[in-house]
Design an enzyme around this catalytic site. Structure first.
Site, PDB file in Angstrom:
ATOM      1  N   TRP A 105      83.264 -42.056  59.377  1.00 44.25           N
ATOM      2  CA  TRP A 105      83.571 -40.661  59.018  1.00 44.25           C
ATOM      3  C   TRP A 105      85.067 -40.463  58.896  1.00 44.25           C
ATOM      4  O   TRP A 105      85.530 -39.755  58.001  1.00 44.25           O
ATOM      5  CB  TRP A 105      82.964 -39.699  60.037  1.00 44.25           C
ATOM      6  CG  TRP A 105      81.470 -39.786  60.080  1.00 44.25           C
ATOM      7  CD1 TRP A 105      80.693 -40.172  61.138  1.00 44.25           C
ATOM      8  CD2 TRP A 105      80.552 -39.518  59.003  1.00 44.25           C
ATOM      9  NE1 TRP A 105      79.372 -40.151  60.782  1.00 44.25           N
ATOM     10  CE2 TRP A 105      79.246 -39.757  59.491  1.00 44.25           C
ATOM     11  CE3 TRP A 105      80.714 -39.104  57.673  1.00 44.25           C
ATOM     12  CZ2 TRP A 105      78.102 -39.589  58.700  1.00 44.25           C
ATOM     13  CZ3 TRP A 105      79.578 -38.938  56.887  1.00 44.25           C
ATOM     14  CH2 TRP A 105      78.300 -39.175  57.393  1.00 44.25           C
ATOM     15  N   ASP A 156      87.669 -33.609  63.784  1.00 43.17           N
ATOM     16  CA  ASP A 156      86.268 -33.575  63.379  1.00 43.17           C
ATOM     17  C   ASP A 156      85.463 -33.776  64.667  1.00 43.17           C
ATOM     18  O   ASP A 156      85.434 -34.872  65.223  1.00 43.17           O
ATOM     19  CB  ASP A 156      86.001 -34.707  62.375  1.00 43.17           C
ATOM     20  CG  ASP A 156      84.522 -34.826  62.011  1.00 43.17           C
ATOM     21  OD1 ASP A 156      83.697 -34.061  62.543  1.00 43.17           O
ATOM     22  OD2 ASP A 156      84.202 -35.705  61.177  1.00 43.17           O
ATOM     23  N   LYS A 203      74.256 -31.890  64.841  1.00 44.18           N
ATOM     24  CA  LYS A 203      74.204 -32.803  65.983  1.00 44.18           C
ATOM     25  C   LYS A 203      74.016 -32.027  67.276  1.00 44.18           C
ATOM     26  O   LYS A 203      73.100 -32.292  68.025  1.00 44.18           O
ATOM     27  CB  LYS A 203      75.465 -33.651  66.065  1.00 44.18           C
ATOM     28  CG  LYS A 203      75.456 -34.893  65.181  1.00 44.18           C
ATOM     29  CD  LYS A 203      75.889 -34.661  63.770  1.00 44.18           C
ATOM     30  CE  LYS A 203      75.767 -35.897  62.911  1.00 44.18           C
ATOM     31  NZ  LYS A 203      76.839 -36.011  61.932  1.00 44.18           N
TER      32      LYS A 203
HETATM   33  C1  LIG Z   1      77.489 -36.446  60.810  1.00 47.47           C
HETATM   34  C2  LIG Z   1      78.958 -36.482  60.757  1.00 47.47           C
HETATM   35  C3  LIG Z   1      79.678 -36.104  59.599  1.00 47.47           C
HETATM   36  C4  LIG Z   1      78.993 -35.747  58.303  1.00 47.47           C
HETATM   37  O1  LIG Z   1      78.426 -34.497  58.328  1.00 47.47           O
HETATM   38  P1  LIG Z   1      77.753 -33.841  57.041  1.00 47.47           P
HETATM   39  O2  LIG Z   1      77.406 -32.497  57.566  1.00 47.47           O
HETATM   40  O3  LIG Z   1      76.592 -34.684  56.668  1.00 47.47           O
HETATM   41  O4  LIG Z   1      78.762 -33.793  55.962  1.00 47.47           O
HETATM   42  C5  LIG Z   1      81.056 -36.103  59.669  1.00 47.47           C
HETATM   43  N1  LIG Z   1      81.710 -36.459  60.780  1.00 47.47           N
HETATM   44  C6  LIG Z   1      81.056 -36.841  61.900  1.00 47.47           C
HETATM   45  C7  LIG Z   1      81.839 -37.231  63.113  1.00 47.47           C
HETATM   46  C8  LIG Z   1      79.669 -36.860  61.923  1.00 47.47           C
HETATM   47  O5  LIG Z   1      79.022 -37.243  63.030  1.00 47.47           O
END
Ligand SMILES: *Cc1c(COP(=O)(O)O)cnc(C)c1O
Length: 358
Positions: A101, A170, A194
């Site tokens: 990511w 993030d 999540k």
């Molecule tokens: C799941 C995830 C993403 C991607 O998220 P989307 O909503 O599918 O764009 C980005 N960063 C992290 C750390 C993630 O776990």
């Protein structure tokens, strides 16, 4: 059979939240309208929107210097919106590359200016968070971007870099799993699927002054100021996602807040890592000091055994344990909604499986 869902995301939600949502799906609080049928401008949805924001502010202790926004497009759109809004003209941004990511975020940022990767664990297959004391961040960067929990490789920051420039994180896979000081950050973003609710909504917490950096050519829907000024109601927001966020944050409050959730998360992850480290059969590729309390990644002696493990676990009611396709192995995602009993059931299964197969 009781099923424990170890999926990485979309992931399991608290049973109590699911049941309430089911009830209100068809009849929201006596309105005879389902939650999805309510106008986003009406009083009922306004209350939901305000409650979600209020809960988040209360739980994370967010000051008035920050705005709380609900945005669509997933965390992946934030890979774009962050540099699009916050890269200073002719400037550069710094990133730590700690996983898939993080590298996707880097790729997008390069479209808006120079990117300097000041820390990376790519060479060692993202097995750790590079030691922060060796980083050399610049005072002139537009911002520094990190990924607080690396969902695929099972690593997590246990402290954050202290920098003069805005720190952007993030936090998609560890938001509200532990206490943090929001004031350390310029911007935090997290896809809901999540730890917070369904996919389709991203929580963005942004220090308000940073929204003034945005250049004139940035489209309305991609500007943070649009969401701040209109309380995320410039256009029709993802009402169901925001509603679920309100329910999940109600649930966290009821449990006693993030500190209580954090204690449970500590107990869950410690038990699972203890099971792995006390065995010669299981092996965790992540360095001990960087291990994630949300995504516990481990390997078995062979890929055949890993396949068998996933299959037999599923037959016993433990689903979603297959590792990400880019990392292989096993991954147990144990977000806030996973009860301790789920982890204990998994550990019992692991001990049993080891006995039979080693
Ligand atoms: C799941 C995830 C993403 C991607 O998220 P989307 O909503 O599918 O764009 C980005 N960063 C992290 C750390 C993630 O776990």
């Amino acid at each position: 059979m009781k099923v424990y869902n170890f999926n990485a995301g979309p992931a399991m939600l608290p049973a109590q939240v699911m049941e309430l949502a089911q009830k209100e799906f068809c009849n929201y609080r006596g309105t005879n309208c389902g939650i999805l049928e309510l106008s986003h401008r009406g009083s009922q949805f306004s209350e939901v929107n305000e409650r979600a924001e209020r809960n988040i502010r209360e739980l994370m202790n967010i000051s008035d210097d920050y705005a709380v926004c609900f945005i669509q497009g997933g965390a992946s759109l934030q890979f774009t919106m962050v540099p699009m809004n916050l890269m200073l003209p002719g400037g550069f941004a710094e990133y730590a590359d700690t996983g898939t990511w993080a590298s996707k975020a880097i790729k997008e940022a390069k479209l808006f200016g120079e990117v300097k990767v000041i820390a990376s664990s790519k060479e060692t297959k993202y097995d750790k968070i590079p030691e922060i004391r060796h980083w050399k961040p610049s005072k002139d960067a537009s911002y520094l971007h990190i990924t607080s929990n690396n969902t695929i490789y099972g690593t997590q920051y246990h402290s954050f870099p202290e920098v003069e420039v805005p720190l952007i994180a993030d936090m998609s896979s560890d938001i509200m799993s532990r206490e943090i000081d929001v004031n350390q950050f310029g911007l935090i973003y997290a896809g809901a699927q999540k730890n917070l609710g369904p996919s389709g909504v991203v929580l963005v917490i942004i220090r308000k002054d940073l929204a003034q950096r945005t250049g004139q050519k940035v489209p309305t829907m991609l500007r943070y100021s649009t969401y701040i000024e209109e309380h995320s109601l410039y256009n029709t927001p993802p009402t169901f996602g925001i509603y679920m966020l309100a329910l999940v944050t109600d649930w966290i409050k009821e449990k006693g807040g993030i500190s209580v959730i954090e204690e449970i998360n500590d107990a869950k992850s410690e038990a699972l890592y203890e099971c792995i480290s006390s065995s010669d059969f299981y092996r965790c590729p992540a360095e001990p000091s960087s291990r994630s309390k949300m995504n516990v990644v481990f390997r078995l002696p062979t890929e055949e055994l890993e396949e068998k493990f996933v299959k037999e676990a599923a037959a016993q009611g433990m689903t979603g344990l297959k590792g990400h396709r880019s990392a292989g192995g096993i991954r147990a995602s144990i977000y806030n909604a996973m009860p301790l009993s789920g982890v204990e059931t998994l550990i019992d299964f692991m001990n049993e499986f080891e006995k039979k197969n080693s």
